[in-house]
Design a protein around this motif. Sequence first.
Motif, PDB file in Angstrom:
ATOM      1  N   LEU A   4      40.963  24.476  42.521  1.00 12.72           N
ATOM      2  CA  LEU A   4      41.965  25.693  41.597  1.00 12.72           C
ATOM      3  C   LEU A   4      43.027  25.452  43.005  1.00 12.72           C
ATOM      4  O   LEU A   4      44.010  25.603  42.523  1.00 12.72           O
ATOM      5  N   LEU A  22      44.325  30.456  34.064  1.00 12.63           N
ATOM      6  CA  LEU A  22      43.421  30.550  34.238  1.00 12.63           C
ATOM      7  C   LEU A  22      42.482  30.648  33.370  1.00 12.63           C
ATOM      8  O   LEU A  22      42.551  32.322  33.035  1.00 12.63           O
ATOM      9  N   TYR A  24      38.398  32.270  33.186  1.00 13.33           N
ATOM     10  CA  TYR A  24      37.207  32.191  33.803  1.00 13.33           C
ATOM     11  C   TYR A  24      36.266  32.628  32.500  1.00 13.33           C
ATOM     12  O   TYR A  24      36.009  33.288  31.939  1.00 13.33           O
ATOM     13  N   GLU A  27      29.861  30.750  34.285  1.00 12.60           N
ATOM     14  CA  GLU A  27      29.419  30.257  35.437  1.00 12.60           C
ATOM     15  C   GLU A  27      29.089  28.884  35.322  1.00 12.60           C
ATOM     16  O   GLU A  27      27.465  28.745  35.052  1.00 12.60           O
ATOM     17  N   ARG A  52      30.748  39.019  34.927  1.00 11.72           N
ATOM     18  CA  ARG A  52      31.966  37.996  34.846  1.00 11.72           C
ATOM     19  C   ARG A  52      33.398  38.348  35.990  1.00 11.72           C
ATOM     20  O   ARG A  52      34.057  37.952  36.138  1.00 11.72           O
ATOM     21  N   ALA A  56      35.297  36.160  38.709  1.00 17.51           N
ATOM     22  CA  ALA A  56      36.444  35.758  38.316  1.00 17.51           C
ATOM     23  C   ALA A  56      37.083  36.748  39.098  1.00 17.51           C
ATOM     24  O   ALA A  56      38.238  35.128  39.283  1.00 17.51           O
ATOM     25  N   MET A  59      38.427  34.057  41.489  1.00 18.10           N
ATOM     26  CA  MET A  59      38.287  32.482  41.301  1.00 18.10           C
ATOM     27  C   MET A  59      40.252  32.936  41.386  1.00 18.10           C
ATOM     28  O   MET A  59      41.334  32.153  41.857  1.00 18.10           O
ATOM     29  N   GLN A  60      40.741  34.470  40.977  1.00 21.29           N
ATOM     30  CA  GLN A  60      41.601  34.960  41.342  1.00 21.29           C
ATOM     31  C   GLN A  60      42.269  34.693  43.177  1.00 21.29           C
ATOM     32  O   GLN A  60      43.356  34.558  43.028  1.00 21.29           O
ATOM     33  N   LEU A  68      45.144  35.610  34.978  1.00 20.03           N
ATOM     34  CA  LEU A  68      43.769  34.702  34.491  1.00 20.03           C
ATOM     35  C   LEU A  68      42.840  35.763  33.380  1.00 20.03           C
ATOM     36  O   LEU A  68      43.870  37.180  33.236  1.00 20.03           O
ATOM     37  N   VAL A  70      39.515  36.072  30.894  1.00 19.98           N
ATOM     38  CA  VAL A  70      38.205  36.319  31.136  1.00 19.98           C
ATOM     39  C   VAL A  70      38.321  35.919  29.752  1.00 19.98           C
ATOM     40  O   VAL A  70      37.648  36.458  28.635  1.00 19.98           O
ATOM     41  N   SER A  78      35.474  29.432  25.494  1.00 22.08           N
ATOM     42  CA  SER A  78      34.247  27.719  26.098  1.00 22.08           C
ATOM     43  C   SER A  78      34.182  27.369  24.633  1.00 22.08           C
ATOM     44  O   SER A  78      34.607  26.120  24.854  1.00 22.08           O
ATOM     45  N   GLU A  86      34.401  22.509  33.729  1.00 25.12           N
ATOM     46  CA  GLU A  86      36.231  22.973  33.088  1.00 25.12           C
ATOM     47  C   GLU A  86      36.305  21.464  32.074  1.00 25.12           C
ATOM     48  O   GLU A  86      36.700  20.946  31.843  1.00 25.12           O
TER      49      GLU A  86
END
Length: 133
Positions: A4, A22, A24, A27, A52, A56, A59-60, A68, A70, A78, A86
């Motif tokens: 990251l 990004l 997210y 997981e 979630r 996230a 991650m941010q 970002l 989600v 995904s 990833e």
Amino acid sequence: MARLRSFQRLAAHFVDIADFLLVYIEEAHPSDGWVSSDAAYQIPKHQCLQDRLRAAQLMQEGAPGCPLAVDTMDNASSAAYGAFFERLYIIQEEVVMYQGGRGPEGYKISELRSWLDQYKNRLQSPSTVVIHV
């Protein structure tokens, strides 16, 4: 988190020619599932969108300043991009210009950097215009 940070440095370096996002997703190593010994956080499997969103946020915090998004709970992004675990993409005018390999083995910031370097060089090179009269 190291990946990251590398992504964040890349985004800062190429901010003049590209927008970075990004996303997210689900997981990969939930604390109540397939646990990773080097996980920076203990995040259980998401049961709802709020779970979630909370994950996230972590991650941010690891990449401040980078927008970002989600993924939905049905993992639409995904699935559409084959992103689990990833993956790196370059999308230009709705066309996939670069698709990195699946992470963790196929996640190669160096390939993304190379593509962006070449693109930047093309942008900076004088174009030849041919006019037929």
